[in-house]
Design an enzyme around this catalytic site. Structure first.
Site, PDB file in Angstrom:
ATOM      1  CB  CYS A 142       2.170  -4.621  -2.589  1.00 30.99           C
ATOM      2  SG  CYS A 142       1.413  -3.284  -3.499  1.00 30.99           S
ATOM      3  CG  HIS A 143       3.987   0.059  -3.124  1.00 31.44           C
ATOM      4  ND1 HIS A 143       2.939  -0.534  -3.804  1.00 31.44           N
ATOM      5  CD2 HIS A 143       4.383   1.101  -3.877  1.00 31.44           C
ATOM      6  CE1 HIS A 143       2.712   0.133  -4.914  1.00 31.44           C
ATOM      7  NE2 HIS A 143       3.567   1.132  -4.990  1.00 31.44           N
ATOM      8  CD  GLU A 186       4.342   7.464  -0.756  1.00 27.14           C
ATOM      9  OE1 GLU A 186       3.712   8.478  -0.435  1.00 27.14           O
ATOM     10  OE2 GLU A 186       4.105   6.822  -1.802  1.00 27.14           O
ATOM     11  CE1 TYR A 206       0.814  -3.003  -8.953  1.00 23.41           C
ATOM     12  CE2 TYR A 206       2.051  -0.957  -9.107  1.00 23.41           C
ATOM     13  CZ  TYR A 206       0.978  -1.748  -9.484  1.00 23.41           C
ATOM     14  OH  TYR A 206       0.066  -1.265 -10.405  1.00 23.41           O
ATOM     15  N   GLY A 239       0.832  -1.184   0.000  1.00 28.95           N
ATOM     16  CA  GLY A 239       0.000   0.000   0.000  1.00 28.95           C
ATOM     17  C   GLY A 239       0.871   1.240   0.000  1.00 28.95           C
ATOM     18  NE  ARG A 240      -2.265   6.345  -0.730  1.00 30.42           N
ATOM     19  CZ  ARG A 240      -2.772   7.323   0.002  1.00 30.42           C
ATOM     20  NH1 ARG A 240      -2.072   8.392   0.278  1.00 30.42           N
ATOM     21  NH2 ARG A 240      -4.004   7.244   0.449  1.00 30.42           N
TER      22      ARG A 240
END
Length: 189
Positions: free
Chosen positions: A118-119, A92, A138, A88-89
């Protein structure tokens, strides 16, 4: 044999990538402690649902609230058998937290199982643990993987593949849950 597993999340973690592994691991008898920097047990994080609808990238929709059950400031990584990093975000900005990176390095140095999806590999890259490792993620994260010395493993077109490299299990997105969790459970056995 039951394992004690740490899961690091943050606001706008991908909903399925936190909730589904959390439930699968508990179903298998493992204890999963969820933490988020700046949040204590009893708090929640917002989640986002990422979907693949034929656009150039995923779409994002509001998810659920995900419960934090352990105080981040009290985490002693030596008391855990494995680590899960959803995508997800959240990764980050979580990768900017020195304590998060220290925790990840502990698991890597001890060769304890790490599952990232993913991330999530953005955190692995920032922690400097991908040098010489093969890593799926991802596709938009492949630059961080290769820039940190890792080898990017391209996912299946259906995003349902996972990859194990030593103690590290990685996958591109939530459609890979069956493969990702199966490989992680194999490492835990």
């Amino acid at each position: 044999m039951s394992k004690n597993i740490l899961m690091i999340v943050g606001d706008f973690v991908e909903d399925y990538e936190a909730m589904v592994p959390f439930q699968i691991l508990q179903t298998m008898g493992h204890r999963v402690e969820t933490v988020c920097p700046g949040k204590a047990a009893g708090s929640t994080v917002a989640t986002a649902i990422h979907d693949f609808e034929g656009d150039q990238t995923y779409s994002e929709k509001p998810g659920h609230r995900f419960a934090i059950n352990t105080d981040f400031d009290q985490v002693d990584p030596s008391t855990y058998d494995a680590l899960v990093i959803p995508g997800g975000r959240a990764p980050e900005y979580l990768r900017l937290n020195a304590r998060v990176l220290e925790i990840v390095r502990h698991f890597d140095d001890a060769k304890k199982p790490i599952a990232a999806i993913c991330h999530g590999p953005q955190i692995l890259a920032a922690a400097g643990v991908l040098e010489g490792q093969q890593c799926s993620c991802y596709p938009a994260v492949q630059y961080e993987v290769t820039a940190s010395g890792g080898s990017y493993v391209e996912p299946a077109a259906t995003m349902d593949s996972a990859h194990t490299c030593g103690h590290l299990v990685t996958a591109p997105a939530w459609p890979a849950h069956p493969a990702w969790m199966r490989q992680f459970l194999d490492l835990l056995a």
